[in-house]
Design an enzyme around this catalytic site. Structure first.
Site, PDB file in Angstrom:
ATOM      1  N   CYS A 178      38.474  29.502 -56.094  1.00 20.23           N
ATOM      2  CA  CYS A 178      38.544  30.774 -55.973  1.00 20.23           C
ATOM      3  C   CYS A 178      37.693  31.667 -56.658  1.00 20.23           C
ATOM      4  CB  CYS A 178      40.034  31.148 -56.256  1.00 20.23           C
ATOM      5  SG  CYS A 178      41.321  30.777 -55.018  1.00 20.23           S
ATOM      6  N   GLU A 204      35.657  29.408 -50.117  1.00 19.33           N
ATOM      7  CA  GLU A 204      36.065  27.830 -49.928  1.00 19.33           C
ATOM      8  C   GLU A 204      36.448  27.659 -48.534  1.00 19.33           C
ATOM      9  OE1 GLU A 204      39.716  27.693 -52.669  1.00 19.33           O
ATOM     10  OE2 GLU A 204      40.265  27.057 -50.762  1.00 19.33           O
ATOM     11  N   HIS A 234      43.403  36.926 -61.254  1.00 23.37           N
ATOM     12  CA  HIS A 234      43.376  36.167 -60.106  1.00 23.37           C
ATOM     13  C   HIS A 234      45.053  36.370 -59.734  1.00 23.37           C
ATOM     14  CE1 HIS A 234      42.936  33.534 -56.993  1.00 23.37           C
ATOM     15  NE2 HIS A 234      43.526  32.413 -57.315  1.00 23.37           N
TER      16      HIS A 234
END
Lengths: 356, 375, 136
Positions: free
Chosen positions: A119, A87, A242
């Site tokens: 992400c 990103e 994550h």
């Protein structure tokens, strides 16, 4: 294991990490912007990795990919697709994937594209790769997650927005260091975090990024995967999520029924911050650096906007021969040197020089 | 036979009030007046950085009218820092072949049209833009690498290296055309602000503008004869050499003139290309005037300012007289001419009969050598 | 510059130099003629092997484009017996020393303002983990 699932035909042949050299302690961000210490202490992050002035997501992704190729021990020309998830694209229009593919000797007979899903773009590329490889359409693909995450100075996001990259060579299960067992994706339209076109910094919904976004999507994808595979948390040796901070991955893991012993080996954010597309994937790389044949890994990346993928991966005996072929995540973490806030502002281009 | 019948120079400086045209006119007018001629039939303009700073192409064509010679033949010569002597080579060829009878050679350059950051970028063009120059080498980066290499290789300390700039400043102090007319001690040179460590501000040529001009004539007129001018091209980068400190193109150019080391020692006065302190030492050791690793001590011991060897850079050299890139070679020739005429208005080498000018681009991508003799 | 960098991307990304089949010398960058003997029998050769810092300069007087990175640490590097001049990275002025072991990495060298192209090329950094790990 039922072999009807296409995932069984695909595996990880090489993994590679990259973490830049510079570390900014969170206490310097707090003292610069007048945050109370409690504001960041609860994040369970001490410092964040920041890229040097000559680095960007492309150069970092290149090095992670080079490490993955070294571990895979393959001819780069055999790679049929380069997927670059980020990103923080250096170019809004113009692929980074082609630069990396050219520099690694993968061009010209290859697919190459940059993907964006906050992400989890690189994670989506991993699932796409399973399809391409298991169908027999391509032999190897290169999946790269790389970010030089940006945060508005003074925003709470600044404490964790960090730089790093991870890369994987996905190929047939034969000869792979780890084989996929199953995969599952869960996405909804949830605007927890975004960056509009031409804007330098993202915005976010503060607490909204938590329950309705991070927790709901990861819990849904992991539960969906476990149900499909008929597995339970105790069947895994490692559980990697994550890592927007050091707190969320622990909390989501415990809620899903995993233990700290399963979660801790794949935690990297406390030492380097959130590397966005590389976050969970660097955790996976760190686990592969030490995993033993036969061990089972759960990995669940998340991306705002929002979605999560969950993968079950089983390590094979080929993992051992590959470990020493490239620097480990631990070695990259260990090379950090501390810098101050002024260095960070200049090196990350946050001080704009006058256009000439 | 080619003679130098007139010379002219402007003081090198940050000439904010004068453009390329005004500087060229000032030097050319002095030279023509000194020569006492009415006209010339060929103008050779030597210039380099002005193509980036001023942006004017076809310099000879565009300057001729403003110099008062519209209708003469004209050509511009660009060989980086060696443009001045390259201009002499062209002028010499035109005269020796009979194409021209009188040539006005004007060396002129501007380095101060932009701020330093932009000028450094222009100066990077002196190096191989497809190789070393692709990187952010600045104007002194490669010099810095070579200087550290020299110091490590021969165990010479920083202070000893600084003998060269100290000598150059002493000479420039009394040269009215020099840019930096003040003395410095080796201590001060060694501890000055770093530009490209270990290179300090005082190891580098200053950024300045200037113009110098010669009138050259075929035949035996003039007090000074251009006996020979020679050159050789070299490697694009010092990294291509087995010994990066040895300038093979300079060795070859000198060999083409037929000068042995013994011959060189008998030259009375030389103006050499000391763009940086290290360049001066590399030249002395390539020529064999100093043994390898010895040049800084030879300078300290006074060998090159009246101690038996040729007197080096009585002008103050590129270091202190200044280095308006494409004009520098013409300054060297004008200064040597005045030395051989016994008229140099600074440190004078009495009774000098033979003078040698040495000009390089970079660290020897081109080397030029010119031998002047008093008639 | 757009097309120059594009033409030379293999040299710049992968340190592709030249090997002369007549005289055997290897040099950088690639050239169709041997810079040593003039032969046309030149093939592309990737520079590989141990890299060591021969000499360096800490460059403070840099062009405007390099202001974000100043001081630039410029090195003469011996890689597999071939000398090249290139920028060093991931090293501070206090850490750099002649003789240190290096490895090539891909980095940004020049960025053409806010809207122009980014030019990437090989730089050298201190070898990860000293002389042992971190490599092949």
């Amino acid at each position: 294991m039922p072999d009807s699932r296409p995932e069984h035909k695909a595996g990880i042949h090489g993994w590679g990490a990259y973490i830049p050299r510079y570390r900014l302690p969170l206490k310097l961000i707090a003292s610069t912007w007048g945050w109370a210490e409690d504001q960041y202490k609860g994040l369970n992050v001490v410092q964040k990795a920041i890229a040097g002035p000559d680095e960007d997501s492309t150069t970092m992704g290149y090095e992670a990919a080079l490490n993955a190729i070294k571990r895979a021990g393959i001819d780069p020309a055999e790679i049929g697709a380069v997927f670059f998830g980020t990103e923080s694209k250096p170019y809004a229009v113009k692929p980074s994937a082609t630069i990396i593919a050219e520099a690694l000797g993968i061009t010209p007979i290859t697919m190459a594209t940059d993907l964006e899903f906050a992400c989890r773009a690189a994670s989506e590329a991993m699932r796409t790769s399973i399809g391409l490889v298991s169908s027999g359409m391509l032999k190897y693909t290169l999946v790269i997650g790389s970010d030089t995450a940006q945060a508005q100075p003074g925003d709470v996001l600044e404490f964790t927005a960090a730089s790093g990259a991870a890369a994987f060579i996905i190929g047939p299960s034969e000869g792979a260091a780890a084989v996929f067992e199953g995969s599952y994706t869960y996405v909804t339209d949830t605007p927890d975090f975004w960056r509009r076109s031409l804007q330098p910094y993202p915005r976010h919904g503060e607490g909204f990024t938590g329950e309705p976004a991070y927790f709901h999507h990861i819990i849904s994808s992991v539960r969906g995967l476990l149900e499909e595979l008929g597995l339970k948390p105790s069947d895994f040796d490692y559980a990697i999520f994550h890592q927007p901070n050091g707190k969320f991955p622990v909390r989501v893991g415990l809620r899903l029924g995993f233990s700290m012993e399963q979660i801790e080996p794949g935690l990297v954010t406390p030492e380097i911050g959130n590397t966005y597309n590389a976050s969970a994937l660097l955790g996976l790389a760190r686990v592969l650096d030490k995993a033993k044949p036969g061990e089972r890994i759960l990995v669940a990346p998340f991306g705002s906007g929002a979605g999560s993928d969950a993968y079950s991966i089983v390590v094979t005996d080929r993992v051992e021969e590959k470990k020493g072929r490239a620097p480990t995540v631990e070695e990259y973490i260990g090379r950090g040197v501390e810098v101050d806030y002024g260095f960070y502002l200049r090196y990350r281009g946050k001080i704009k020089l006058m256009p000439r | 036979m080619v003679g130098i019948i007139g010379v002219g120079m402007t003081r090198i400086n940050r000439h904010y009030g004068k453009g390329l045209r005004e500087l060229a006119l000032e030097a050319a007018s002095s030279a023509v007046e000194d020569a006492g001629v009415n006209g010339v039939d060929f103008i050779v303009v030597a210039s380099s950085l002005s193509y980036k700073q001023v942006g004017q192409l076809d310099l000879a064509g565009h300057l001729a009218s403003y110099l008062g010679y519209r209708g003469s033949r004209g050509i511009a010569v660009e060989s980086g820092e060696a443009s001045g002597l390259a201009g002499l080579m062209v002028a010499y060829g035109l005269l020796a072949s009979g194409v021209a009878d009188k040539v006005l050679l004007v060396g002129v350059d501007k380095l101060t049209e932009y701020n330093s950051g932009e000028t450094y970028s222009h100066l990077e063009g002196l190096y191989d833009v497809e190789g070393d120059g692709f990187y952010n080498i600045g104007h002194a980066g490669i010099a810095g690498i070579l200087m550290r290499l020299y110091m490590n290789e021969y165990g010479v300390d920083r202070l000893t290296m600084a003998n060269w700039p100290a000598l150059m400043h002493a000479n420039a102090k009394v040269n009215p055309y020099a840019m930096l007319r003040f003395a410095i001690t080796p201590e001060k040179a060694a501890s000055a602000m770093p530009l490209a460590d270990p290179i300090t501000l005082m190891d580098s040529y200053p950024i300045g503008d200037g113009a110098a001009a010669l009138v050259l004539a075929r035949g035996d007129s003039g007090d000074v004869e251009v006996s020979r001018v020679e050159s050789s091209t070299g490697y694009p980068s010092p990294a291509h050499r087995d010994d990066p400190l040895f300038i093979e193109s300079l060795r070859d150019a000198v060999a083409r003139i037929g000068l042995s080391r013994e011959d060189l020692e008998k030259i009375d006065v030389m103006e050499i290309h000391d763009s940086f302190t290290i360049t001066a030492y590399m030249i002395l050791e390539t020529l064999g005037l100093s043994d390898k690793g010895r040049a800084p001590r030879d300078v300290a011991e006074g060998r090159y300012n009246g101690g038996g060897a040729p007197v080096l850079n009585p002008s103050g050299g590129l270091k202190a007289r200044g280095h308006p890139i494409g004009a520098t070679g013409v300054y060297q020739l004008a200064e040597l001419t005045l030395q051989l005429r016994g008229e140099f208005p600074g440190v004078r080498v009495d009774g000098a009969k033979r003078g040698l000018a040495i000009s390089l681009n970079g660290f020897g991508s081109s080397s030029y050598v010119a031998l002047l003799t008093a008639r | 510059m757009i097309t120059r960098h594009w033409r030379r991307r293999h040299n710049l990304y992968k340190l592709v130099g030249s090997r002369c089949r007549s005289c055997g010398r290897v040099f950088y960058p690639y050239s169709q003629r041997c810079i040593y003997c003039g032969s046309r029998e030149v093939e592309q050769a990737r520079l590989e092997g141990d890299a060591r810092l021969v000499s360096y300069s800490i460059v403070y007087s840099v062009s405007d484009e390099a202001k974000y990175e100043a001081p630039v640490i410029l090195g003469m590097v011996d890689i597999g017996g071939v000398k090249v001049i290139a920028e060093l990275t991931d090293v501070s002025p206090g850490e750099v020393e002649a003789g240190m072991s290096l490895e090539p990495v891909l980095r940004r060298v020049t960025v053409n303002g806010e809207s122009g192209l980014i030019y990437y090329a090989v730089k050298f950094r201190p070898r990860l983990g000293g002389s042992g790990s971190g490599g092949d």
